[in-house]
Scaffold this motif. Structure first.
Motif, mmCIF file in Angstrom:
data_model
loop_
_atom_site.group_PDB
_atom_site.id
_atom_site.type_symbol
_atom_site.label_atom_id
_atom_site.label_comp_id
_atom_site.label_asym_id
_atom_site.label_seq_id
_atom_site.Cartn_x
_atom_site.Cartn_y
_atom_site.Cartn_z
ATOM 1 N N SER B 32 -11.203 -0.939 -63.403
ATOM 2 C CA SER B 32 -10.526 -0.210 -62.442
ATOM 3 C C SER B 32 -9.210 -1.202 -62.172
ATOM 4 O O SER B 32 -9.604 -2.415 -62.225
ATOM 5 N N LEU B 33 -8.231 -0.613 -61.880
ATOM 6 C CA LEU B 33 -6.791 -1.351 -61.466
ATOM 7 C C LEU B 33 -6.407 -1.209 -60.006
ATOM 8 O O LEU B 33 -6.638 0.055 -59.551
ATOM 9 N N PHE B 34 -6.056 -2.092 -59.422
ATOM 10 C CA PHE B 34 -5.690 -1.981 -58.129
ATOM 11 C C PHE B 34 -4.260 -2.890 -57.843
ATOM 12 O O PHE B 34 -3.961 -3.858 -58.469
ATOM 13 N N TRP B 35 -3.490 -2.273 -56.723
ATOM 14 C CA TRP B 35 -2.424 -3.067 -56.223
ATOM 15 C C TRP B 35 -2.852 -3.219 -54.758
ATOM 16 O O TRP B 35 -3.206 -2.256 -53.825
ATOM 17 N N SER B 58 -0.882 6.386 -56.351
ATOM 18 C CA SER B 58 0.207 6.360 -55.623
ATOM 19 C C SER B 58 -0.108 6.395 -54.038
ATOM 20 O O SER B 58 -1.130 6.761 -53.851
ATOM 21 N N ASN B 59 0.842 5.618 -53.376
ATOM 22 C CA ASN B 59 0.452 5.700 -51.994
ATOM 23 C C ASN B 59 2.100 5.218 -51.529
ATOM 24 O O ASN B 59 2.818 4.289 -51.984
ATOM 25 N N LYS B 60 2.502 5.723 -50.312
ATOM 26 C CA LYS B 60 3.552 5.225 -49.892
ATOM 27 C C LYS B 60 5.188 5.227 -50.538
ATOM 28 O O LYS B 60 5.716 4.264 -50.255
ATOM 29 N N GLY B 61 4.929 6.003 -51.539
ATOM 30 C CA GLY B 61 6.003 6.014 -52.417
ATOM 31 C C GLY B 61 5.717 4.989 -53.632
ATOM 32 O O GLY B 61 6.838 5.026 -54.352
ATOM 33 N N PHE B 73 -0.273 -2.252 -65.687
ATOM 34 C CA PHE B 73 -0.489 -1.444 -64.636
ATOM 35 C C PHE B 73 0.902 -1.762 -63.332
ATOM 36 O O PHE B 73 0.538 -2.481 -62.481
ATOM 37 N N HIS B 74 2.118 -1.487 -64.120
ATOM 38 C CA HIS B 74 3.120 -2.092 -63.365
ATOM 39 C C HIS B 74 3.482 -1.314 -62.096
ATOM 40 O O HIS B 74 3.144 0.136 -62.042
ATOM 41 N N LEU B 75 3.679 -1.718 -61.131
ATOM 42 C CA LEU B 75 4.134 -1.207 -59.702
ATOM 43 C C LEU B 75 5.651 -0.825 -59.575
ATOM 44 O O LEU B 75 6.328 -1.574 -59.838
ATOM 45 N N GLU B 76 5.616 0.485 -59.155
ATOM 46 C CA GLU B 76 7.087 0.785 -59.080
ATOM 47 C C GLU B 76 7.322 1.678 -57.793
ATOM 48 O O GLU B 76 6.365 2.338 -57.177
ATOM 49 N N LYS B 77 8.589 1.694 -57.222
ATOM 50 C CA LYS B 77 9.026 2.477 -56.258
ATOM 51 C C LYS B 77 10.319 2.676 -56.270
ATOM 52 O O LYS B 77 11.268 1.809 -56.513
ATOM 53 N N GLY B 78 10.657 3.878 -56.038
ATOM 54 C CA GLY B 78 12.130 4.476 -56.314
ATOM 55 C C GLY B 78 13.094 3.964 -55.228
ATOM 56 O O GLY B 78 14.404 3.613 -55.695
#
Lengths: 115, 111
Positions: B32-35, B58-61, B73-78
């Motif tokens: 499992s993968l986490f941020w 997904s969470n908080k955008g 497992f790259h993290l992104e936010k617009g």
């Protein structure tokens, strides 16, 4: 607040002294973890308990370190004869069980500075 | 063995900019993968997670997709905000009991 609680939050000690940190996990969680985090690094696993049983210990946990969880609730992490290299944040975390995708919940950490 | 490699920081962005923080992993089994996110002086807080390939957390955008084929497992936010300034840690939980964390990526968002 019913999150993971750690005490003390900050400790400054002289080299050679012993220190003890306490962790109170979330009440229904039977797994408890200790991690160490140094500046600019991610947390490194030290040890974990399921209930009162200590099931795994990292090689990072030298014989100066001892952790206990006597009644399967709170846990203590003791460092004997502290060294400057022990300066770090000690993080406690808990989880209800270990299964794929299970989250661990961290406390705010205990900062140790050895002078 | 098990390990996580994160994009090195620090990262500085202007408010409303697009964010990507890269994370790749090596693992045995099906992890499992986490941020997790860490604000100054605080412990780590779970931001999002994914438990199997192609899952999107997904969470908080913020979003991240579990890509088994690229072990990423790259993290992104617009559109980042000043309040997103923190250190972000990618982590994996293999089929065992120990979490493995990356070294963290510091993000500063300027108004």
């Amino acid at each position: 607040d019913t999150g993971v609680s750690q005490d003390p939050r900050h400790k400054i000690t002289k080299r050679g002294q012993n220190v003890t940190f306490r962790c109170d996990p979330i009440s229904e969680h039977n797994r408890l973890y200790w991690y160490r985090q140094t500046l600019g690094q991610g947390p490194e696993f030290l040890t974990y308990f399921q209930n009162e049983a200590q099931l795994e210990k990292s090689r990072l946990l030298s014989d100066r370190f001892s952790a206990e969880r006597p009644k399967g609730s709170f846990s203590t992490l003791e460092i004997q004869r502290t060294e400057q290299g022990d300066s770090a944040m000690y993080l406690c975390a808990s989880s209800p069980r270990t299964s794929p995708g299970n989250t661990i919940y961290f406390g705010e950490g205990s900062w140790l500075t050895v002078v | 063995g098990n390990s996580v490699t994160q994009m090195e920081g620090p990262v500085t962005l202007s408010e409303e900019a697009f964010l990507t923080i890269n994370c790749t992993y090596t693992a045995t089994g099906y992890p499992s993968l986490f941020w997790y996110v860490q604000y100054p002086g605080e412990g780590l807080q779970l931001l999002l997670k994914a438990t199997k390939a192609d899952d999107k957390g997904s969470n908080k955008g913020f979003e991240a997709t579990y890509r088994k084929e690229t072990t990423s497992f790259h993290l992104e936010k617009g559109s980042v905000q000043v309040s997103d300034s923190a250190v972000y840690f990618c982590a994996l939980l293999p089929t065992g009991n120990q979490f493995y964390f990356g070294t963290g990526t510091s993000l500063t968002v300027i108004p």
